[in-house]
Design a protein around this motif. Structure first.
Motif, PDB file in Angstrom:
ATOM      1  N   ASP A 102     -17.618  30.777  37.774  1.00  0.00           N
ATOM      2  CA  ASP A 102     -17.433  31.704  38.892  1.00  0.00           C
ATOM      3  C   ASP A 102     -18.731  32.406  39.271  1.00  0.00           C
ATOM      4  O   ASP A 102     -18.972  32.679  40.437  1.00  0.00           O
ATOM      5  CB  ASP A 102     -16.374  32.750  38.539  1.00  0.00           C
ATOM      6  N   GLU A 103     -19.578  32.706  38.294  1.00  0.00           N
ATOM      7  CA  GLU A 103     -20.799  33.467  38.543  1.00  0.00           C
ATOM      8  C   GLU A 103     -21.997  32.614  38.913  1.00  0.00           C
ATOM      9  O   GLU A 103     -22.825  33.011  39.726  1.00  0.00           O
ATOM     10  CB  GLU A 103     -21.149  34.316  37.318  1.00  0.00           C
ATOM     11  N   VAL A 104     -22.128  31.448  38.288  1.00  0.00           N
ATOM     12  CA  VAL A 104     -23.285  30.579  38.521  1.00  0.00           C
ATOM     13  C   VAL A 104     -22.786  29.169  38.772  1.00  0.00           C
ATOM     14  O   VAL A 104     -22.063  28.616  37.956  1.00  0.00           O
ATOM     15  CB  VAL A 104     -24.246  30.587  37.304  1.00  0.00           C
ATOM     16  N   TRP A 105     -23.175  28.592  39.907  1.00  0.00           N
ATOM     17  CA  TRP A 105     -22.708  27.253  40.234  1.00  0.00           C
ATOM     18  C   TRP A 105     -23.672  26.573  41.199  1.00  0.00           C
ATOM     19  O   TRP A 105     -24.479  27.224  41.863  1.00  0.00           O
ATOM     20  CB  TRP A 105     -21.299  27.291  40.830  1.00  0.00           C
ATOM     21  N   VAL A 106     -23.550  25.264  41.259  1.00  0.00           N
ATOM     22  CA  VAL A 106     -24.281  24.435  42.213  1.00  0.00           C
ATOM     23  C   VAL A 106     -23.291  23.416  42.774  1.00  0.00           C
ATOM     24  O   VAL A 106     -22.390  22.970  42.066  1.00  0.00           O
ATOM     25  CB  VAL A 106     -25.508  23.750  41.568  1.00  0.00           C
ATOM     26  N   ALA A 107     -23.436  23.079  44.056  1.00  0.00           N
ATOM     27  CA  ALA A 107     -22.503  22.143  44.682  1.00  0.00           C
ATOM     28  C   ALA A 107     -23.253  21.171  45.587  1.00  0.00           C
ATOM     29  O   ALA A 107     -24.283  21.507  46.181  1.00  0.00           O
ATOM     30  CB  ALA A 107     -21.457  22.899  45.492  1.00  0.00           C
ATOM     31  N   LEU A 108     -22.692  19.992  45.679  1.00  0.00           N
ATOM     32  CA  LEU A 108     -23.188  18.930  46.547  1.00  0.00           C
ATOM     33  C   LEU A 108     -22.010  18.529  47.423  1.00  0.00           C
ATOM     34  O   LEU A 108     -20.970  18.104  46.910  1.00  0.00           O
ATOM     35  CB  LEU A 108     -23.673  17.762  45.691  1.00  0.00           C
ATOM     36  N   THR A 109     -22.153  18.680  48.740  1.00  0.00           N
ATOM     37  CA  THR A 109     -21.036  18.469  49.664  1.00  0.00           C
ATOM     38  C   THR A 109     -21.400  17.431  50.722  1.00  0.00           C
ATOM     39  O   THR A 109     -22.487  17.491  51.305  1.00  0.00           O
ATOM     40  CB  THR A 109     -20.663  19.797  50.362  1.00  0.00           C
TER      41      THR A 109
ATOM     42  N   ASP B 180     -25.348  29.328  43.767  1.00  0.00           N
ATOM     43  CA  ASP B 180     -25.262  30.782  43.694  1.00  0.00           C
ATOM     44  C   ASP B 180     -25.454  31.214  42.251  1.00  0.00           C
ATOM     45  O   ASP B 180     -24.878  30.624  41.341  1.00  0.00           O
ATOM     46  CB  ASP B 180     -23.901  31.253  44.206  1.00  0.00           C
ATOM     47  N   TRP B 181     -26.262  32.213  42.063  1.00  0.00           N
ATOM     48  CA  TRP B 181     -26.498  32.786  40.737  1.00  0.00           C
ATOM     49  C   TRP B 181     -26.134  34.258  40.812  1.00  0.00           C
ATOM     50  O   TRP B 181     -26.950  35.103  41.169  1.00  0.00           O
ATOM     51  CB  TRP B 181     -27.953  32.598  40.321  1.00  0.00           C
TER      52      TRP B 181
ATOM     53  N   THR C 185     -26.767  26.970  34.232  1.00  0.00           N
ATOM     54  CA  THR C 185     -25.318  27.122  34.340  1.00  0.00           C
ATOM     55  C   THR C 185     -24.691  26.723  33.019  1.00  0.00           C
ATOM     56  O   THR C 185     -25.182  25.836  32.345  1.00  0.00           O
ATOM     57  CB  THR C 185     -24.709  26.239  35.447  1.00  0.00           C
ATOM     58  N   GLY C 186     -23.644  27.399  32.685  1.00  0.00           N
ATOM     59  CA  GLY C 186     -22.930  26.960  31.507  1.00  0.00           C
ATOM     60  C   GLY C 186     -22.702  28.073  30.526  1.00  0.00           C
ATOM     61  O   GLY C 186     -23.076  29.190  30.755  1.00  0.00           O
ATOM     62  N   PRO C 187     -22.051  27.696  29.484  1.00  0.00           N
ATOM     63  CA  PRO C 187     -21.576  26.342  29.218  1.00  0.00           C
ATOM     64  C   PRO C 187     -20.398  25.963  30.127  1.00  0.00           C
ATOM     65  O   PRO C 187     -19.580  26.793  30.463  1.00  0.00           O
ATOM     66  CB  PRO C 187     -21.152  26.366  27.756  1.00  0.00           C
ATOM     67  N   VAL C 188     -20.402  24.696  30.523  1.00  0.00           N
ATOM     68  CA  VAL C 188     -19.358  24.135  31.373  1.00  0.00           C
ATOM     69  C   VAL C 188     -18.448  23.303  30.480  1.00  0.00           C
ATOM     70  O   VAL C 188     -18.918  22.389  29.805  1.00  0.00           O
ATOM     71  CB  VAL C 188     -19.975  23.249  32.481  1.00  0.00           C
TER      72      VAL C 188
END
Length: 133
Positions: free
Chosen positions: A10-17, A31-32, A113-116
């Motif tokens: 929820d807090e740190v993520w990366v996305a490829l769309t 977003d960090w 990011t993580g741990p995932v």
């Protein structure tokens, strides 16, 4: 459904769309904690994105403590690179490097990011591959 791969919490993520309509101009967002964000277009082919997802999925299915690196594209203008380290038997931490303009004149955004959780990551990757088909 528009294919989208989101890695993180929820807090740190990366996305490829994937783009709408389909083209080679994918979107990379990150977003960090609301303090650092990224949102940019990246020229990558769908085959490169599929190979990236397949490679990540294969690595998450093999148990072991070896770190690995995955890149969306093999070219110099790579918009997204992930370096992964197994945190324990069921989670991976990622170091994410984003290159917004895909060349050497750009500042990179590095974030961790993580741990995932592996189960959630596998499910996300499998759904992403289905959406790409």
């Amino acid at each position: 459904m528009t294919p989208r791969l989101r890695i993180g919490g929820d807090e740190v993520w990366v996305a490829l769309t994937a783009p709408e309509p389909p083209s080679d101009e994918w979107r990379v967002t990150a977003d960090w904690g609301g303090e650092l964000t990224a949102d940019f277009g990246a020229y990558v082919e769908s085959d490169e994105v599929a190979a990236f997802a397949d490679g990540l999925l294969a690595r998450t299915r093999t148990a072991g403590s070896e770190a690995f690196r995955a890149e969306v594209s093999e070219g110099r203008g790579n918009p997204l690179q992930l370096s992964a380290v197994l945190v324990d038997d069921d989670a991976i931490a990622f170091m994410v490097r984003l290159t917004p303009l895909g060349h050497d004149q750009t500042n990179h955004l590095d974030m961790e990011t993580g741990p995932v959780p592996l189960d959630g990551l596998r499910a996300e990757l499998e759904q992403f591959r289905r959406d790409l088909a």
